[in-house]
Enzyme design. Structure first.
Site, PDB file in Angstrom:
ATOM      1  N   ASN A  41       6.082  -8.847   1.747  1.00 57.19           N
ATOM      2  CA  ASN A  41       4.636  -8.558   1.720  1.00 57.19           C
ATOM      3  C   ASN A  41       3.936  -9.390   0.635  1.00 57.19           C
ATOM      4  O   ASN A  41       2.919  -8.985   0.087  1.00 57.19           O
ATOM      5  CB  ASN A  41       4.389  -7.055   1.493  1.00 57.19           C
ATOM      6  CG  ASN A  41       2.944  -6.660   1.766  1.00 57.19           C
ATOM      7  OD1 ASN A  41       2.306  -7.182   2.693  1.00 57.19           O
ATOM      8  ND2 ASN A  41       2.399  -5.753   0.972  1.00 57.19           N
ATOM      9  N   HIS A  58     -10.836  -1.935  11.545  1.00 55.68           N
ATOM     10  CA  HIS A  58      -9.772  -2.809  11.047  1.00 55.68           C
ATOM     11  C   HIS A  58      -9.573  -3.928  12.074  1.00 55.68           C
ATOM     12  O   HIS A  58      -8.581  -3.959  12.799  1.00 55.68           O
ATOM     13  CB  HIS A  58      -8.508  -1.959  10.884  1.00 55.68           C
ATOM     14  CG  HIS A  58      -7.404  -2.616  10.115  1.00 55.68           C
ATOM     15  ND1 HIS A  58      -6.096  -2.243  10.237  1.00 55.68           N
ATOM     16  CD2 HIS A  58      -7.404  -3.616   9.205  1.00 55.68           C
ATOM     17  CE1 HIS A  58      -5.343  -2.972   9.443  1.00 55.68           C
ATOM     18  NE2 HIS A  58      -6.107  -3.823   8.809  1.00 55.68           N
ATOM     19  N   TYR A  93      -1.307  -3.471  -6.952  1.00 54.07           N
ATOM     20  CA  TYR A  93      -1.189  -4.173  -5.668  1.00 54.07           C
ATOM     21  C   TYR A  93      -2.544  -4.200  -4.936  1.00 54.07           C
ATOM     22  O   TYR A  93      -3.211  -3.161  -4.813  1.00 54.07           O
ATOM     23  CB  TYR A  93      -0.125  -3.505  -4.781  1.00 54.07           C
ATOM     24  CG  TYR A  93      -0.182  -4.058  -3.373  1.00 54.07           C
ATOM     25  CD1 TYR A  93       0.269  -5.353  -3.112  1.00 54.07           C
ATOM     26  CD2 TYR A  93      -0.761  -3.337  -2.331  1.00 54.07           C
ATOM     27  CE1 TYR A  93       0.156  -5.894  -1.841  1.00 54.07           C
ATOM     28  CE2 TYR A  93      -0.874  -3.873  -1.055  1.00 54.07           C
ATOM     29  CZ  TYR A  93      -0.421  -5.161  -0.827  1.00 54.07           C
ATOM     30  OH  TYR A  93      -0.552  -5.702   0.423  1.00 54.07           O
ATOM     31  N   ARG A 136       0.844  -1.184   0.000  1.00 48.45           N
ATOM     32  CA  ARG A 136       0.000   0.000   0.000  1.00 48.45           C
ATOM     33  C   ARG A 136       0.882   1.237   0.000  1.00 48.45           C
ATOM     34  O   ARG A 136       1.969   1.240   0.561  1.00 48.45           O
ATOM     35  CB  ARG A 136      -0.906   0.029   1.242  1.00 48.45           C
ATOM     36  CG  ARG A 136      -2.069  -0.933   1.172  1.00 48.45           C
ATOM     37  CD  ARG A 136      -2.983  -0.793   2.360  1.00 48.45           C
ATOM     38  NE  ARG A 136      -2.353  -1.243   3.581  1.00 48.45           N
ATOM     39  CZ  ARG A 136      -1.789  -0.457   4.487  1.00 48.45           C
ATOM     40  NH1 ARG A 136      -1.796   0.857   4.331  1.00 48.45           N
ATOM     41  NH2 ARG A 136      -1.223  -0.958   5.564  1.00 48.45           N
ATOM     42  N   ASP A 142      -9.840  -9.422   8.993  1.00 48.89           N
ATOM     43  CA  ASP A 142      -9.262  -8.098   8.729  1.00 48.89           C
ATOM     44  C   ASP A 142     -10.215  -6.932   9.008  1.00 48.89           C
ATOM     45  O   ASP A 142      -9.764  -5.886   9.434  1.00 48.89           O
ATOM     46  CB  ASP A 142      -8.805  -8.027   7.260  1.00 48.89           C
ATOM     47  CG  ASP A 142      -7.899  -6.848   6.970  1.00 48.89           C
ATOM     48  OD1 ASP A 142      -7.017  -6.549   7.800  1.00 48.89           O
ATOM     49  OD2 ASP A 142      -8.080  -6.202   5.914  1.00 48.89           O
ATOM     50  N   LYS A 168      -9.700  -1.970   1.600  1.00 41.84           N
ATOM     51  CA  LYS A 168      -9.276  -0.826   2.403  1.00 41.84           C
ATOM     52  C   LYS A 168     -10.057   0.429   2.014  1.00 41.84           C
ATOM     53  O   LYS A 168     -10.375   1.263   2.850  1.00 41.84           O
ATOM     54  CB  LYS A 168      -7.774  -0.588   2.222  1.00 41.84           C
ATOM     55  CG  LYS A 168      -6.937  -1.785   2.627  1.00 41.84           C
ATOM     56  CD  LYS A 168      -7.187  -2.184   4.044  1.00 41.84           C
ATOM     57  CE  LYS A 168      -6.399  -3.389   4.463  1.00 41.84           C
ATOM     58  NZ  LYS A 168      -6.711  -3.809   5.833  1.00 41.84           N
ATOM     59  N   ARG A 176       1.509 -12.189  -0.823  1.00 41.53           N
ATOM     60  CA  ARG A 176       0.158 -12.389  -0.300  1.00 41.53           C
ATOM     61  C   ARG A 176      -0.520 -13.625  -0.864  1.00 41.53           C
ATOM     62  O   ARG A 176      -0.211 -14.068  -1.971  1.00 41.53           O
ATOM     63  CB  ARG A 176      -0.709 -11.178  -0.692  1.00 41.53           C
ATOM     64  CG  ARG A 176      -0.254  -9.860  -0.081  1.00 41.53           C
ATOM     65  CD  ARG A 176      -0.693  -9.764   1.328  1.00 41.53           C
ATOM     66  NE  ARG A 176      -0.236  -8.563   2.006  1.00 41.53           N
ATOM     67  CZ  ARG A 176      -0.944  -7.929   2.938  1.00 41.53           C
ATOM     68  NH1 ARG A 176      -2.137  -8.371   3.277  1.00 41.53           N
ATOM     69  NH2 ARG A 176      -0.459  -6.881   3.547  1.00 41.53           N
ATOM     70  N   SER A 198      -1.619  -3.677  10.296  1.00 45.14           N
ATOM     71  CA  SER A 198      -1.342  -4.593   9.189  1.00 45.14           C
ATOM     72  C   SER A 198      -0.133  -5.472   9.497  1.00 45.14           C
ATOM     73  O   SER A 198       0.870  -4.991  10.042  1.00 45.14           O
ATOM     74  CB  SER A 198      -1.039  -3.777   7.930  1.00 45.14           C
ATOM     75  OG  SER A 198      -2.068  -2.840   7.725  1.00 45.14           O
ATOM     76  N   ALA A 199      -0.244  -6.740   9.110  1.00 44.56           N
ATOM     77  CA  ALA A 199       0.861  -7.699   9.252  1.00 44.56           C
ATOM     78  C   ALA A 199       1.326  -7.876  10.699  1.00 44.56           C
ATOM     79  O   ALA A 199       2.504  -8.054  10.973  1.00 44.56           O
ATOM     80  CB  ALA A 199       2.033  -7.316   8.331  1.00 44.56           C
ATOM     81  N   CYS A 200       0.379  -7.799  11.645  1.00 41.09           N
ATOM     82  CA  CYS A 200       0.702  -8.042  13.060  1.00 41.09           C
ATOM     83  C   CYS A 200      -0.009  -9.294  13.571  1.00 41.09           C
ATOM     84  O   CYS A 200      -0.154  -9.472  14.786  1.00 41.09           O
ATOM     85  CB  CYS A 200       0.308  -6.847  13.917  1.00 41.09           C
ATOM     86  SG  CYS A 200       1.423  -5.457  13.720  1.00 41.09           S
ATOM     87  N   GLY A 201      -0.498 -10.138  12.684  1.00 36.30           N
ATOM     88  CA  GLY A 201      -1.005 -11.432  13.125  1.00 36.30           C
ATOM     89  C   GLY A 201      -2.520 -11.536  13.291  1.00 36.30           C
ATOM     90  O   GLY A 201      -2.987 -12.415  14.009  1.00 36.30           O
ATOM     91  N   LYS A 202      -3.292 -10.673  12.626  1.00 37.10           N
ATOM     92  CA  LYS A 202      -4.756 -10.800  12.747  1.00 37.10           C
ATOM     93  C   LYS A 202      -5.229 -12.135  12.182  1.00 37.10           C
ATOM     94  O   LYS A 202      -6.056 -12.818  12.777  1.00 37.10           O
ATOM     95  CB  LYS A 202      -5.484  -9.652  12.026  1.00 37.10           C
ATOM     96  CG  LYS A 202      -5.478  -8.352  12.819  1.00 37.10           C
ATOM     97  CD  LYS A 202      -6.553  -7.371  12.376  1.00 37.10           C
ATOM     98  CE  LYS A 202      -6.378  -6.889  10.966  1.00 37.10           C
ATOM     99  NZ  LYS A 202      -5.101  -6.177  10.743  1.00 37.10           N
ATOM    100  N   THR A 203      -4.689 -12.505  11.016  1.00 34.82           N
ATOM    101  CA  THR A 203      -5.127 -13.761  10.395  1.00 34.82           C
ATOM    102  C   THR A 203      -4.754 -14.944  11.285  1.00 34.82           C
ATOM    103  O   THR A 203      -5.556 -15.852  11.496  1.00 34.82           O
ATOM    104  CB  THR A 203      -4.514 -13.898   8.982  1.00 34.82           C
ATOM    105  OG1 THR A 203      -4.815 -12.704   8.253  1.00 34.82           O
ATOM    106  CG2 THR A 203      -5.058 -15.098   8.245  1.00 34.82           C
ATOM    107  N   GLY A 221      -0.573 -20.469  18.758  1.00 32.34           N
ATOM    108  CA  GLY A 221      -1.581 -21.221  19.507  1.00 32.34           C
ATOM    109  C   GLY A 221      -1.612 -20.864  20.987  1.00 32.34           C
ATOM    110  O   GLY A 221      -2.673 -20.857  21.630  1.00 32.34           O
TER     111      GLY A 221
HETATM  112  C1  OXD Z   1      -3.383  -4.427   5.315  1.00 32.74           C
HETATM  113  C2  OXD Z   1      -4.040  -5.596   4.695  1.00 32.74           C
HETATM  114  O1  OXD Z   1      -2.436  -3.853   4.733  1.00 32.74           O
HETATM  115  O2  OXD Z   1      -4.964  -6.140   5.304  1.00 32.74           O
HETATM  116  O3  OXD Z   1      -3.814  -4.030   6.410  1.00 32.74           O
HETATM  117  O4  OXD Z   1      -3.669  -5.961   3.566  1.00 32.74           O
HETATM  118 MN    MN Z   2      -5.520  -5.121   7.114  1.00 34.25          MN
END
Ligand code: OXD
Ligand code: MN
Length: 601
Positions: free
Chosen positions: A383, A245, A216, A86, A294, A225, A385, A267-272, A510
């Site tokens: 990054n 978010h 992208y 982004r 997300d 977003k 994906r 972003s990219a801090c482990g939400k998934t 876990g």
């Molecule tokens: C982000 C995404 O950048 O979800 O937050 O891709």
């Molecule tokens: Mn996101």
């Protein structure tokens, strides 16, 4: 290398799904006159259409078909190397006044911006196909669901939108014929994928997005977003709901009691990973299910918050994903997925740093260049994906399609912080909880272009996504609190605290179940805690640490607060609020003073 595909020759019976709504037809015609495409493809979202477009994308080298045995029905896309994340510096909120966009957004005057974008779009699609993608955000029967149309000249965008949204006829039907009905207009063109002509522009008052010069995902899948967060947050404030978010997960105890939790991490801090968590062996009988990974759209009903996931798929960071870190994600991306910017092995499989097993002896890196384990550069872009349907997730929650949403018992904020922030604590109440979200900070990641690893304030993980003045956004959160008779409890977590030698203190993944369990205990009024200046802190006895191989002294460090670090933190809070130039609501300034005072007593 990004391929700018020439026009496709459309098969009879495909690409003819024109809506009846005159407002949509007029708008598409207007863009057609401007961008002058070779032809128009009206998407219907069908399986047949998808097959046809996948085939076209492979012929045009936009996609590479992967090994059918190893990753069935899956493809690799390589973006232009100048276009991998982004671009916050080229993202604009175009409101009539600068004040409406506020101190955290780039602002651009709408009239001038439209005219600049029109110039860029003039003839931009000549020789290309213009796709019209109808889509909805939210479950089909939800009152909160929104309709969007995205025009694009990228076949990769069409194929990705089909995974990420409910796309096609469902949206045309939902919109109907009323020319005054609410829907989002999104125009995307790759132009020539030149960073000098890359702009992501939002016009909240017109419910319009124009994105040019990038391919992208975060810049061009306009549902995500741009609509679900930036325009979404603007609409949410106007209409009395919330666009956040946040991941949404369900936790069920062995006794069958279920709670839903929403969590905002940058972003990219482990939400998934958190949304797909598999509890460790010790938590036998506990189940975690994913509603979303997300974005959460949340409404208030009967004094409670209910959340839906507006999306239909996951667009997640690949490196680091393995059967150890996230088995559910691995299963989700094992088939029917699009990969972007990962490495390609000699047998047409995909590879990335952190995947299970030894690295391949030879592969093609994300740019398509020869790669071996001795290469200095990474094989997959940090990054890179996956784009994968949420239906692939073995841990998908059974209520994911429920239009009324799932009731939220707890909201968790969190960031990537090497120090200062304990593993978990609970805010005293809604208002201190809003303060906690408003002052959140995290070390930057590769999800956006720019330096990685620098601590920046990222209120509610919405810094790059709040589509209006951040002060009004804080006010909206405070106002929402006044309407809640059964508010969620608010927590903060930090999986990333480091010890004196730079090592992570907490194993994460876990084992985050242990923290989640304490959160649920607190929601059920059964979890112990001690009062600290920052909120309720668990002691080592309050968190279930059975069968965890972490030294007691690390746990004590993880659950502790260092007053010196917090003095610095409080100074940073003040600096941040001051930098916002007077927009911060009085209540939050008072919360800061209260926090400071609690440290003195
Ligand atoms: C982000 C995404 O950048 O979800 O937050 O891709
Ligand atoms: Mn996101």
């Amino acid at each position: 290398m990004q391929k700018i595909a020439p026009a496709i020759s459309v098969l009879a019976g495909l690409g003819e799904n024109k809506p009846q709504n005159q407002a949509v037809l007029d708008w598409v015609h207007e863009v057609e006159l401007l961008a002058k495409p070779e032809n128009i493809f009206w998407c219907d979202g069908s399986e047949g259409e998808n097959e046809f477009l996948l085939d076209q994308a492979c012929r045009q080298n936009v996609l590479i078909k992967l090994n059918e045995k190893k990753v069935p029905r899956s493809y690799l896309h390589r973006s232009n190397p100048n276009d991998v994340a982004r671009v916050e510096q080229f993202t604009f909120i175009c409101t009539p006044t600068k004040e409406e966009a506020g101190p955290t957004n780039n602002w651009s005057e709408p009239g001038e911006t439209y005219s600049r974008l029109r110039d860029l779009l003039k003839g931009a699609m000549s020789g290309r196909t213009m796709f019209v993608i109808p889509y909805i955000m939210g479950p089909p029967d939800s009152p909160i669901t929104k309709v969007g149309f995205e025009i694009t000249d990228s076949i990769y965008v069409v194929l990705s939108m089909r995974i990420m949204t409910r796309m096609g006829t469902v949206a045309i039907n939902r919109l109907g014929r009323d020319p005054k009905a609410e829907w989002n207009r999104g125009v995307h063109s790759l132009l020539d994928v030149d960073p000098a002509r890359r702009f992501i522009c939002h016009f909240p008052q017109d419910n319009t997005i124009i994105s040019v010069g990038s391919g992208y995902g975060g810049n061009v899948l306009l549902s995500k977003k741009c609509l679900a967060l930036r325009i979404g947050s603007y609409l949410a404030r106007k209409q009395g709901w919330m666009a956040e978010h946040m991941l949404i997960l369900g936790v069920e105890s062995p006794a069958g009691r279920k709670h839903y939790v929403a969590a905002a991490f940058p972003s990219a801090c482990g939400k998934t990973n958190f949304a797909m968590l598999i509890p460790p062996r010790h938590f036998k009988g506990w189940k975690v299910a994913t509603v979303g990974d997300d974005i959460a759209w949340m409404q208030i009903r009967d004094g409670r918050i209910y959340a839906v996931n507006p999306e239909n798929g996951y667009f997640g960071v690949v490196p680091g994903t393995s059967y150890k870190s996230n088995p559910n994600a691995m299963k989700s991306i094992a088939h029917d997925s699009l990969y972007t910017n990962v490495a390609l092995t000699d047998d047409d499989d995909v590879w990335w740093e952190g995947k299970n097993g030894a690295p391949p002896e030879h592969a093609f890196d994300w740019r398509g260049r020869d790669w071996t384990p001795d290469s200095k550069e990474k094989a997959a872009h940090p990054n890179s994906r996956f784009t994968t349907p949420m239906r692939n997730n073995p841990a998908l929650d059974s209520d994911v399609e429920k239009g009324e949403g799932v009731p939220i018992s707890a909201i968790i904020f969190g960031g990537r912080r090497s120090d200062t922030m304990p593993l978990v604590f609970q805010a005293f109440d809604w208002e201190p909880g809003v303060y906690l979200g408003a002052t959140m900070a995290s070390e930057t990641t590769a999800a956006a272009t720019g330096a990685v690893g620098q601590v920046r304030r990222d209120p509610m993980a919405m810094l790059p996504f709040c589509g209006y003045n951040i002060g009004d956004y804080f006010r909206h959160w405070l106002d929402i609190g006044k309407r809640l008779t059964n508010p969620p409890l608010i927590f903060n977590v930090n999986w990333f605290r480091k010890g004196a030698h730079g090592q992570f203190l907490w194993p994460g993944f876990g084992d985050n179940m242990r923290v989640l369990k304490w959160v649920i205990d607190r929601c059920e009024d059964s979890g112990g805690a001690v009062k600290s200046p920052i909120g309720w802190l668990p002691t080592p006895n309050d968190v279930d640490l059975e069968e965890l191989a972490v030294e007691h002294k690390c746990i004590v460090e993880l659950l502790g607060i260092d007053h010196k670090e917090w003095q610095r933190e409080l100074t940073e809070h003040k600096k941040f609020f001051d930098s916002l130039g007077g927009v911060v609501p009085e209540e939050l300034l008072r919360q800061r003073e209260n926090l400071e005072a609690r440290f003195k007593h």
